[in-house]
Design a protein around this motif. Structure first.
Motif, mmCIF file in Angstrom:
data_model
loop_
_atom_site.group_PDB
_atom_site.id
_atom_site.type_symbol
_atom_site.label_atom_id
_atom_site.label_comp_id
_atom_site.label_asym_id
_atom_site.label_seq_id
_atom_site.Cartn_x
_atom_site.Cartn_y
_atom_site.Cartn_z
ATOM 1 N N GLY A 1 0.799 -1.211 0.000
ATOM 2 C CA GLY A 1 0.000 0.000 0.000
ATOM 3 C C GLY A 1 0.836 1.266 0.000
ATOM 4 O O GLY A 1 2.066 1.222 -0.098
ATOM 5 N N SER A 2 0.135 2.384 0.105
ATOM 6 C CA SER A 2 0.782 3.700 0.071
ATOM 7 C C SER A 2 0.337 4.539 1.262
ATOM 8 O O SER A 2 -0.735 4.322 1.829
ATOM 9 N N GLN A 3 1.178 5.491 1.579
ATOM 10 C CA GLN A 3 0.863 6.426 2.655
ATOM 11 C C GLN A 3 1.652 7.700 2.409
ATOM 12 O O GLN A 3 2.770 7.651 1.870
ATOM 13 N N ARG A 4 1.087 8.830 2.811
ATOM 14 C CA ARG A 4 1.801 10.092 2.674
ATOM 15 C C ARG A 4 1.953 10.748 4.041
ATOM 16 O O ARG A 4 0.982 10.982 4.741
ATOM 17 N N LEU A 5 3.186 11.039 4.371
ATOM 18 C CA LEU A 5 3.495 11.746 5.607
ATOM 19 C C LEU A 5 3.665 13.226 5.320
ATOM 20 O O LEU A 5 4.132 13.606 4.248
ATOM 21 N N SER A 6 3.309 14.040 6.304
ATOM 22 C CA SER A 6 3.489 15.483 6.202
ATOM 23 C C SER A 6 4.338 15.975 7.361
ATOM 24 O O SER A 6 4.262 15.442 8.464
ATOM 25 N N CYS A 7 5.109 17.007 7.093
ATOM 26 C CA CYS A 7 5.927 17.646 8.116
ATOM 27 C C CYS A 7 5.680 19.149 8.003
ATOM 28 O O CYS A 7 6.150 19.782 7.061
ATOM 29 N N ALA A 8 4.934 19.683 8.950
ATOM 30 C CA ALA A 8 4.601 21.102 8.938
ATOM 31 C C ALA A 8 5.572 21.862 9.823
ATOM 32 O O ALA A 8 5.784 21.500 10.984
ATOM 33 N N ALA A 9 6.153 22.910 9.263
ATOM 34 C CA ALA A 9 7.154 23.695 9.980
ATOM 35 C C ALA A 9 6.613 25.069 10.336
ATOM 36 O O ALA A 9 5.821 25.652 9.598
ATOM 37 N N SER A 10 7.070 25.575 11.470
ATOM 38 C CA SER A 10 6.729 26.934 11.885
ATOM 39 C C SER A 10 7.930 27.524 12.602
ATOM 40 O O SER A 10 8.861 26.810 12.978
ATOM 41 N N GLY A 11 7.898 28.833 12.798
ATOM 42 C CA GLY A 11 9.025 29.496 13.440
ATOM 43 C C GLY A 11 9.984 30.050 12.398
ATOM 44 O O GLY A 11 9.578 30.461 11.322
ATOM 45 N N ARG A 12 11.271 30.023 12.717
ATOM 46 C CA ARG A 12 12.291 30.597 11.848
ATOM 47 C C ARG A 12 12.698 29.623 10.748
ATOM 48 O O ARG A 12 13.842 29.178 10.662
ATOM 49 N N THR A 13 11.756 29.335 9.886
ATOM 50 C CA THR A 13 12.001 28.338 8.839
ATOM 51 C C THR A 13 13.044 28.797 7.833
ATOM 52 O O THR A 13 13.631 27.970 7.123
ATOM 53 N N GLU A 14 13.282 30.112 7.767
ATOM 54 C CA GLU A 14 14.274 30.610 6.801
ATOM 55 C C GLU A 14 15.685 30.158 7.139
ATOM 56 O O GLU A 14 16.581 30.231 6.302
ATOM 57 N N THR A 15 15.898 29.665 8.363
ATOM 58 C CA THR A 15 17.229 29.198 8.763
ATOM 59 C C THR A 15 17.518 27.774 8.291
ATOM 60 O O THR A 15 18.638 27.298 8.425
ATOM 61 N N SER A 16 16.514 27.111 7.751
ATOM 62 C CA SER A 16 16.662 25.718 7.340
ATOM 63 C C SER A 16 16.854 25.631 5.836
ATOM 64 O O SER A 16 15.980 26.026 5.079
ATOM 65 N N LEU A 17 17.987 25.117 5.398
ATOM 66 C CA LEU A 17 18.252 24.988 3.973
ATOM 67 C C LEU A 17 17.745 23.663 3.413
ATOM 68 O O LEU A 17 17.629 23.513 2.195
ATOM 69 N N ALA A 18 17.450 22.723 4.293
ATOM 70 C CA ALA A 18 16.957 21.429 3.837
ATOM 71 C C ALA A 18 16.137 20.787 4.933
ATOM 72 O O ALA A 18 16.278 21.115 6.110
ATOM 73 N N THR A 19 15.279 19.884 4.514
ATOM 74 C CA THR A 19 14.468 19.088 5.446
ATOM 75 C C THR A 19 14.645 17.620 5.109
ATOM 76 O O THR A 19 14.630 17.252 3.923
ATOM 77 N N GLY A 20 14.803 16.837 6.126
ATOM 78 C CA GLY A 20 14.996 15.407 5.908
ATOM 79 C C GLY A 20 13.988 14.573 6.678
ATOM 80 O O GLY A 20 13.362 15.043 7.630
ATOM 81 N N TRP A 21 13.839 13.344 6.217
ATOM 82 C CA TRP A 21 13.045 12.338 6.923
ATOM 83 C C TRP A 21 13.989 11.234 7.382
ATOM 84 O O TRP A 21 14.844 10.766 6.614
ATOM 85 N N PHE A 22 13.803 10.837 8.616
ATOM 86 C CA PHE A 22 14.537 9.724 9.198
ATOM 87 C C PHE A 22 13.505 8.750 9.767
ATOM 88 O O PHE A 22 12.340 9.093 9.944
ATOM 89 N N ARG A 23 13.944 7.534 10.059
ATOM 90 C CA ARG A 23 13.044 6.582 10.692
ATOM 91 C C ARG A 23 13.813 5.711 11.672
ATOM 92 O O ARG A 23 15.023 5.508 11.528
ATOM 93 N N GLN A 24 13.070 5.232 12.658
ATOM 94 C CA GLN A 24 13.662 4.350 13.654
ATOM 95 C C GLN A 24 12.719 3.186 13.921
ATOM 96 O O GLN A 24 11.601 3.383 14.395
ATOM 97 N N ALA A 25 13.192 2.010 13.593
ATOM 98 C CA ALA A 25 12.435 0.787 13.841
ATOM 99 C C ALA A 25 12.766 0.274 15.234
ATOM 100 O O ALA A 25 13.820 0.598 15.785
ATOM 101 N N PRO A 26 11.891 -0.531 15.814
ATOM 102 C CA PRO A 26 12.148 -1.065 17.160
ATOM 103 C C PRO A 26 13.476 -1.810 17.227
ATOM 104 O O PRO A 26 13.768 -2.658 16.383
ATOM 105 N N GLY A 27 14.277 -1.445 18.204
ATOM 106 C CA GLY A 27 15.548 -2.116 18.407
ATOM 107 C C GLY A 27 16.646 -1.720 17.444
ATOM 108 O O GLY A 27 17.733 -2.312 17.463
ATOM 109 N N LYS A 28 16.376 -0.732 16.602
ATOM 110 C CA LYS A 28 17.371 -0.304 15.620
ATOM 111 C C LYS A 28 17.703 1.170 15.784
ATOM 112 O O LYS A 28 16.962 1.923 16.411
ATOM 113 N N GLU A 29 18.826 1.574 15.213
ATOM 114 C CA GLU A 29 19.200 2.975 15.249
ATOM 115 C C GLU A 29 18.376 3.759 14.219
ATOM 116 O O GLU A 29 17.892 3.210 13.226
ATOM 117 N N ARG A 30 18.270 5.037 14.482
ATOM 118 C CA ARG A 30 17.564 5.893 13.537
ATOM 119 C C ARG A 30 18.379 5.985 12.242
ATOM 120 O O ARG A 30 19.621 6.101 12.288
#
Length: 123
Positions: free
Chosen positions: A16-45
């Motif tokens: 199947g499919s799913q779409r995640l969203s990441c909404a930002a607020s505050g001083r967003t102009e300081t961020s040159l990039a946005t990333g997604w990370f994930r952490q599974a149980p018992g594993k490193e991010r």
């Protein structure tokens, strides 16, 4: 500071499919990039995908390349992660984070983090 809120997680069947969203607020102009990370149980991010503020450059981990697509809508200060052909091994808590320098695969360079959203893929 930058505040990040992830949404869109939940339970989905394999394939199947799913779409995640990441909404930002505050001083967003300081961020040159946005990333997604994930952490599974018992594993490193781990790194999943990243996109520059302009949207002109993206990066993906080998495990999601061809299945996941990162995009952004700067008018909404939101970054998306479209996940297709999901597998049980994609089950994890997904986090978005901002990087003041640009697209990086290294977690340590990311400055602000959201609380995460759980994605569970059933077989």
């Amino acid at each position: 500071q930058v505040q990040l809120v992830e949404s869109g997680g939940g339970l989905v069947q394999a394939g199947g499919s799913q779409r995640l969203s990441c909404a930002a607020s505050g001083r967003t102009e300081t961020s040159l990039a946005t990333g997604w990370f994930r952490q599974a149980p018992g594993k490193e991010r781990e790194f999943v995908a990243a996109i520059t503020r302009s949207g002109g450059s993206t990066a993906y981990s080998d495990s999601v390349k061809g299945r996941f697509t990162i995009s952004r809508d700067n008018a909404k200060n939101t970054v998306y992660l479209q996940m297709n052909s999901l597998k049980p091994e994609d089950t994890a808590v997904y986090y978005c984070a901002t990087d003041p320098k640009g697209v990086d695969v290294t977690e340590a360079w990311y400055e602000y983090w959201g609380q995460g959203t759980q994605v569970t893929v059933s077989s």
